[in-house]
Design a protein around this motif. Sequence first.
Motif, mmCIF file in Angstrom:
data_model
loop_
_atom_site.group_PDB
_atom_site.id
_atom_site.type_symbol
_atom_site.label_atom_id
_atom_site.label_comp_id
_atom_site.label_asym_id
_atom_site.label_seq_id
_atom_site.Cartn_x
_atom_site.Cartn_y
_atom_site.Cartn_z
ATOM 1 N N TYR A 4 43.464 27.521 37.130
ATOM 2 C CA TYR A 4 42.582 28.032 38.180
ATOM 3 C C TYR A 4 43.087 29.386 38.676
ATOM 4 C CZ TYR A 4 40.206 28.271 42.689
ATOM 5 O OH TYR A 4 39.461 28.672 43.753
ATOM 6 N N GLN A 5 42.183 30.373 38.703
ATOM 7 C CA GLN A 5 42.582 31.708 39.172
ATOM 8 C C GLN A 5 41.689 32.122 40.335
ATOM 9 O OE1 GLN A 5 42.430 34.136 35.641
ATOM 10 N NE2 GLN A 5 44.424 33.421 34.949
ATOM 11 N N PRO A 6 42.249 32.228 41.538
ATOM 12 C CA PRO A 6 41.442 32.534 42.728
ATOM 13 C C PRO A 6 40.635 33.828 42.583
ATOM 14 C CG PRO A 6 43.668 31.922 43.348
ATOM 15 C CD PRO A 6 43.663 32.042 41.860
ATOM 16 N N SER A 7 41.181 34.848 41.904
ATOM 17 C CA SER A 7 40.509 36.147 41.843
ATOM 18 C C SER A 7 39.164 36.064 41.112
ATOM 19 C CB SER A 7 41.408 37.160 41.147
ATOM 20 O OG SER A 7 41.664 36.710 39.831
ATOM 21 N N ARG A 8 39.054 35.040 40.236
ATOM 22 C CA ARG A 8 37.789 34.889 39.499
ATOM 23 C C ARG A 8 36.717 34.195 40.327
ATOM 24 N NH1 ARG A 8 39.307 33.507 33.454
ATOM 25 N NH2 ARG A 8 40.586 35.338 32.999
ATOM 26 N N HIS A 9 37.124 33.757 41.489
ATOM 27 C CA HIS A 9 36.174 33.035 42.321
ATOM 28 C C HIS A 9 36.006 33.781 43.638
ATOM 29 C CE1 HIS A 9 36.053 29.424 39.730
ATOM 30 N NE2 HIS A 9 37.279 29.830 39.411
ATOM 31 N N PRO A 10 35.135 34.817 43.660
ATOM 32 C CA PRO A 10 35.018 35.704 44.817
ATOM 33 C C PRO A 10 34.649 34.967 46.108
ATOM 34 C CG PRO A 10 33.378 36.229 43.113
ATOM 35 C CD PRO A 10 34.219 35.154 42.581
#
Lengths: 421, 258
Positions: free
Chosen positions: A412-418
Amino acid sequence: MKFTWFNLMPWPYLPDDFREKNRSVWVDIDQRLFDPVKSHDVYNTYMDLLEYADTLGFDGVGVNEHHQNGYGIMPSPNIIAAGLARRTKNAALVVLGNSIALYNPPVRVAEEFAMLDCISGGRLVAGFPVGTSMDTNYCYGQIPALTREKYAEAHELIIRAWTERDPFAFNGRYNKLRHVNIWPRPIQQPHPPIHIPGGGSVETYDFCIDNTYSYSYLSFSGYIRAKALMQGYWDRVAERNTPDASPYRAGFAQTICVAETDEEAERLYSKHVHYFYNRCLHVYPGFADAPGYRTIKTIQTGALSQYAPPRGGYAELTWKDLIEGGHVIAGSPETVRQRMEDLIKGLNVGNIFCLMHVGDMPADKCMYSSRLFAEKVMPKLRGLLPECEGDGRFWCKPLERRATSGALPTEYQPSRHPEHA
Amino acid sequence: METKTVQTRHAPVRYLEGGSGEPLVYMHGAGGMTPDDPILAALAARWHVYAPYLPGYGETEECGSLRDMLDFTLHTADVVTALGLKDPILVGHSMGGMIAAEMAALAPNDVTRLALIAPAGLWMDDHPIPDMFALLPYEMPKYLFHDPEAGAKLMTAGLKMDDPEFLKTYLIRNARQLGMAGKLLFPIPERGLSGRLYRITAKTVVVWGESDRMIPPVYGPAFAGAIAGARLINVPEAGHMVVLENPAAIVEAVAGIA
């Protein structure tokens, strides 16, 4: 036919003078002969070989339980099977088995086998041996004359734990459990298929017949000497008016070595076969059979003498003796095919436990022999029992869709989920 | 000695009976007993001897409902009752001594005279008892007798060991007997007796062969020290089978408490 690639996991560093300097390979074997650092490679190689067998198309990979034993460094087969559950894809995990009288309480077996079945996607074939006298009595201290009663109780407890859906109280003689409620339970319903290793007692024949379990004869003396014992089983099957005599009701372990030619087989494998028969089977007779371990009825039949090692023991046998006596099936693919056909038809067995790793055989030779067997022998034996091919009662039923180990998604990568920014 | 049968709840019990005088119950060891055992004749010369076989011994069937120490102890007490005896002199050898000691500890008011001949039942880590269940027949005499060579002859006296049919019967009997003995003695001949010996109030004598290599003589003081007022007698030039090697010494020891 079901071919299971079996590894007893012998310790490959028993010295040349092992027989002379030691009274037994089992029970009181010299601790100093085991080298934990070397075992790191030994274990990993042996597990690699079991995994390799899966890629070759063997129907199963097999492990078993021995204690304080120089030819079996596998006191817990479930640990090996757990590794195999993750690293093999199609082969059945044939755990032959857990000596259920030794687990306290035996629900431990119900739980661990359930875990193996769940992790492997329903690939478990469960074995419930009484255990040899060496393991059960001399190493694990069970009272010989009570071992079978304890075994029977453990069996009842495990089957109930697997099949009952509500917590129950189990008031056994050897196990008092107020809340039996195992979690997890196995995928296979009503429970994984069960194989029972036996050594010629009528009680075990009947136990298998009554419960529709497969009777396995795991000897090292080969298919020719096994005739009388297996015939005893089939006679009993007939006597008891069993609905069928499906060959899958029986299994047999056979040492097998394949090369391009008979001569090459002797040249490549003779040394390792002798290592096994000379050193690994060097068991002190005082540990063979604790009084009370066998029932008086079994001894009285006089059957046991027929299954004893050859006069003079295995150590005196030459390669020629071992081949001619059927202790070992070795040679070119055609030689091995012929003899395997004799074995399968002669003993009427559908489950073959192929002892493809022998003694101190190095991995490369073992792979060579295993591949030749898988490619040039196995396919020709597959059609031998056409009338019973559909008999699935004694084999596992894996899930159609099975998980792939090591297939995690990307992290899971937070930056990909604006929306969380 | 006459062979007779008495019924208990668990089994028909065969026993040998002979002699006259005060009743004495003799309990054999794990190796069993024959009507010709010299100890029986020696005791019968002075007392009225009853020597019951444990189920599984002699010609009798093993008994599945006898499983643990308490079962064996109560069964043997049942035998005494079934024989119509009250507070007989109790003499037990080896495994029989273990059972006799348990009976005396369990029911001290029923047992007032007790002779323990090289009894089993205690364990000292510094003096491990050999694993008799892993010994081959030819290895036995050196553990059992002061003079192993003479002992080997005593063990096989009258037995046709070169007759295959006899040998088969012999091996089956051996498996049956030791199978039952294993319930008390396997894998370590200790079932908690040390915690119960204090209850014994019987006049007690403990007898040990000085050459005992099965249960070493160091166990003698351990038994005698744990039973109030017990006397210890060490018999020279005798091993674990002091009952075969020196029956007279046993008779003398028993006379001291009877």
